[in-house]
Design a protein around this motif. Structure first.
Motif, PDB file in Angstrom:
ATOM      1  N   VAL A 163       0.847  -1.200   0.000  1.00 36.27           N
ATOM      2  CA  VAL A 163       0.000   0.000   0.000  1.00 36.27           C
ATOM      3  C   VAL A 163       0.883   1.251   0.000  1.00 36.27           C
ATOM      4  O   VAL A 163       0.578   2.239  -0.679  1.00 36.27           O
ATOM      5  CB  VAL A 163      -0.966  -0.003   1.200  1.00 36.27           C
ATOM      6  CG1 VAL A 163      -1.717   1.315   1.308  1.00 36.27           C
ATOM      7  CG2 VAL A 163      -1.941  -1.174   1.094  1.00 36.27           C
ATOM      8  N   ALA A 164       1.989   1.225   0.744  1.00 28.18           N
ATOM      9  CA  ALA A 164       2.899   2.369   0.786  1.00 28.18           C
ATOM     10  C   ALA A 164       3.496   2.644  -0.596  1.00 28.18           C
ATOM     11  O   ALA A 164       3.654   3.799  -0.987  1.00 28.18           O
ATOM     12  CB  ALA A 164       4.005   2.135   1.809  1.00 28.18           C
ATOM     13  N   LYS A 165       3.821   1.586  -1.336  1.00 29.75           N
ATOM     14  CA  LYS A 165       4.333   1.781  -2.700  1.00 29.75           C
ATOM     15  C   LYS A 165       3.283   2.463  -3.575  1.00 29.75           C
ATOM     16  O   LYS A 165       3.605   3.379  -4.330  1.00 29.75           O
ATOM     17  CB  LYS A 165       4.735   0.443  -3.331  1.00 29.75           C
ATOM     18  CG  LYS A 165       6.001  -0.135  -2.781  1.00 29.75           C
ATOM     19  CD  LYS A 165       6.562  -1.321  -3.532  1.00 29.75           C
ATOM     20  CE  LYS A 165       5.625  -2.170  -4.282  1.00 29.75           C
ATOM     21  NZ  LYS A 165       6.232  -3.359  -4.891  1.00 29.75           N
ATOM     22  N   GLN A 166       2.038   2.039  -3.464  1.00 27.22           N
ATOM     23  CA  GLN A 166       0.962   2.666  -4.243  1.00 27.22           C
ATOM     24  C   GLN A 166       0.790   4.125  -3.840  1.00 27.22           C
ATOM     25  O   GLN A 166       0.628   4.996  -4.700  1.00 27.22           O
ATOM     26  CB  GLN A 166      -0.356   1.909  -4.034  1.00 27.22           C
ATOM     27  CG  GLN A 166      -0.338   0.520  -4.606  1.00 27.22           C
ATOM     28  CD  GLN A 166      -1.534  -0.305  -4.153  1.00 27.22           C
ATOM     29  OE1 GLN A 166      -2.232   0.041  -3.214  1.00 27.22           O
ATOM     30  NE2 GLN A 166      -1.762  -1.422  -4.842  1.00 27.22           N
ATOM     31  N   ARG A 167       0.847   4.387  -2.538  1.00 27.72           N
ATOM     32  CA  ARG A 167       0.703   5.765  -2.042  1.00 27.72           C
ATOM     33  C   ARG A 167       1.877   6.621  -2.527  1.00 27.72           C
ATOM     34  O   ARG A 167       1.696   7.776  -2.891  1.00 27.72           O
ATOM     35  CB  ARG A 167       0.623   5.742  -0.518  1.00 27.72           C
ATOM     36  CG  ARG A 167       0.357   7.057   0.105  1.00 27.72           C
ATOM     37  CD  ARG A 167      -1.115   7.444   0.030  1.00 27.72           C
ATOM     38  NE  ARG A 167      -1.295   8.694   0.745  1.00 27.72           N
ATOM     39  CZ  ARG A 167      -1.446   9.864   0.146  1.00 27.72           C
ATOM     40  NH1 ARG A 167      -1.491   9.952  -1.163  1.00 27.72           N
ATOM     41  NH2 ARG A 167      -1.573  10.958   0.855  1.00 27.72           N
ATOM     42  N   PHE A 168       3.080   6.047  -2.551  1.00 26.49           N
ATOM     43  CA  PHE A 168       4.257   6.751  -3.066  1.00 26.49           C
ATOM     44  C   PHE A 168       4.006   7.196  -4.508  1.00 26.49           C
ATOM     45  O   PHE A 168       4.287   8.335  -4.879  1.00 26.49           O
ATOM     46  CB  PHE A 168       5.498   5.852  -3.002  1.00 26.49           C
ATOM     47  CG  PHE A 168       6.662   6.387  -3.788  1.00 26.49           C
ATOM     48  CD1 PHE A 168       7.489   7.349  -3.240  1.00 26.49           C
ATOM     49  CD2 PHE A 168       6.916   5.949  -5.081  1.00 26.49           C
ATOM     50  CE1 PHE A 168       8.551   7.877  -3.974  1.00 26.49           C
ATOM     51  CE2 PHE A 168       7.978   6.458  -5.808  1.00 26.49           C
ATOM     52  CZ  PHE A 168       8.799   7.420  -5.257  1.00 26.49           C
ATOM     53  N   GLU A 169       3.467   6.297  -5.312  1.00 28.62           N
ATOM     54  CA  GLU A 169       3.193   6.609  -6.717  1.00 28.62           C
ATOM     55  C   GLU A 169       2.150   7.716  -6.853  1.00 28.62           C
ATOM     56  O   GLU A 169       2.264   8.571  -7.727  1.00 28.62           O
ATOM     57  CB  GLU A 169       2.777   5.348  -7.459  1.00 28.62           C
ATOM     58  CG  GLU A 169       3.925   4.364  -7.585  1.00 28.62           C
ATOM     59  CD  GLU A 169       3.547   3.028  -8.211  1.00 28.62           C
ATOM     60  OE1 GLU A 169       2.339   2.734  -8.354  1.00 28.62           O
ATOM     61  OE2 GLU A 169       4.472   2.271  -8.560  1.00 28.62           O
ATOM     62  N   GLU A 170       1.150   7.727  -5.964  1.00 33.95           N
ATOM     63  CA  GLU A 170       0.137   8.794  -5.987  1.00 33.95           C
ATOM     64  C   GLU A 170       0.756  10.145  -5.641  1.00 33.95           C
ATOM     65  O   GLU A 170       0.481  11.143  -6.297  1.00 33.95           O
ATOM     66  CB  GLU A 170      -0.976   8.488  -4.982  1.00 33.95           C
ATOM     67  CG  GLU A 170      -1.844   7.315  -5.333  1.00 33.95           C
ATOM     68  CD  GLU A 170      -2.771   6.923  -4.182  1.00 33.95           C
ATOM     69  OE1 GLU A 170      -2.827   7.646  -3.163  1.00 33.95           O
ATOM     70  OE2 GLU A 170      -3.432   5.878  -4.307  1.00 33.95           O
ATOM     71  N   ILE A 171       1.577  10.170  -4.603  1.00 33.82           N
ATOM     72  CA  ILE A 171       2.172  11.425  -4.133  1.00 33.82           C
ATOM     73  C   ILE A 171       3.205  11.961  -5.117  1.00 33.82           C
ATOM     74  O   ILE A 171       3.208  13.145  -5.460  1.00 33.82           O
ATOM     75  CB  ILE A 171       2.813  11.240  -2.740  1.00 33.82           C
ATOM     76  CG1 ILE A 171       1.731  10.952  -1.697  1.00 33.82           C
ATOM     77  CG2 ILE A 171       3.626  12.469  -2.338  1.00 33.82           C
ATOM     78  CD1 ILE A 171       2.278  10.490  -0.354  1.00 33.82           C
ATOM     79  N   SER A 172       4.089  11.089  -5.593  1.00 35.98           N
ATOM     80  CA  SER A 172       5.194  11.534  -6.436  1.00 35.98           C
ATOM     81  C   SER A 172       4.825  11.654  -7.913  1.00 35.98           C
ATOM     82  O   SER A 172       5.487  12.367  -8.662  1.00 35.98           O
ATOM     83  CB  SER A 172       6.383  10.578  -6.305  1.00 35.98           C
ATOM     84  OG  SER A 172       6.071   9.328  -6.886  1.00 35.98           O
ATOM     85  N   GLY A 173       3.785  10.926  -8.323  1.00 37.17           N
ATOM     86  CA  GLY A 173       3.442  10.895  -9.742  1.00 37.17           C
ATOM     87  C   GLY A 173       4.418  10.059 -10.557  1.00 37.17           C
ATOM     88  O   GLY A 173       4.445  10.138 -11.781  1.00 37.17           O
ATOM     89  N   GLU A 174       5.245   9.269  -9.861  1.00 40.60           N
ATOM     90  CA  GLU A 174       6.262   8.433 -10.501  1.00 40.60           C
ATOM     91  C   GLU A 174       6.034   6.981 -10.103  1.00 40.60           C
ATOM     92  O   GLU A 174       5.519   6.706  -9.020  1.00 40.60           O
ATOM     93  CB  GLU A 174       7.661   8.840 -10.025  1.00 40.60           C
ATOM     94  CG  GLU A 174       8.054  10.254 -10.357  1.00 40.60           C
ATOM     95  CD  GLU A 174       8.519  10.421 -11.780  1.00 40.60           C
ATOM     96  OE1 GLU A 174       8.861   9.410 -12.422  1.00 40.60           O
ATOM     97  OE2 GLU A 174       8.541  11.557 -12.253  1.00 40.60           O
ATOM     98  N   PRO A 175       6.457   6.031 -10.942  1.00 41.50           N
ATOM     99  CA  PRO A 175       6.369   4.631 -10.526  1.00 41.50           C
ATOM    100  C   PRO A 175       7.388   4.338  -9.424  1.00 41.50           C
ATOM    101  O   PRO A 175       8.417   5.018  -9.311  1.00 41.50           O
ATOM    102  CB  PRO A 175       6.704   3.854 -11.803  1.00 41.50           C
ATOM    103  CG  PRO A 175       7.492   4.814 -12.623  1.00 41.50           C
ATOM    104  CD  PRO A 175       6.988   6.193 -12.282  1.00 41.50           C
TER     105      PRO A 175
END
Length: 124
Positions: A74-86
């Motif tokens: 879930v943290a990886k998915q949230r990282f992608e939402e916040i950063s806009g990067e994979p």
């Protein structure tokens, strides 16, 4: 802007307006406890965060996992939402840093261990 700074801003940590991405630690108030003095610091080049009061430290993923109390996935998915990067972009950044001049293999291994740690402490 570094990923670690983006995460801190997302969680309303007052990040300096004009920091340069150099191997330097910038003082900020801690994300995990009430902080009238800046007891934490982040390093945009290393993508790392540390609190001197013993709160959780690590990279962008750990900063998402702790306050939100979520799994690594879930943290990886949230990282992608916040950063806009994979998530792979964070891995590439870390890999590039470990090959950069002035970073020893030992420091690079330690950095990878910090960025991939699942077990974290709780600030009291």
């Amino acid at each position: 802007m570094s990923y670690i700074a983006q995460i801190l801003i997302e969680y309303n940590v007052n990040v300096p307006d004009n920091f340069e991405v150099v191997d330097k630690w910038y003082q900020v108030n801690c994300l995990f406890h009430d902080d009238s003095n800046a007891s934490a610091a982040f390093n945009p080049e290393r993508e790392a965060y540390n609190c001197l009061a013993g709160c959780p430290s690590g990279g962008p993923i750990q900063l998402i996992m702790n306050p939100e109390e979520v799994t690594f996935t879930v943290a990886k998915q949230r990282f992608e939402e916040i950063s806009g990067e994979p998530y792979s972009a964070l891995l590439e950044t870390t890999g590039k840093q470990s090959n950069s001049p002035g970073v020893s293999k030992g420091r690079a291994r330690t950095k990878r261990r910090i960025n991939s740690t699942f077990q974290v402490g709780i600030c009291r």
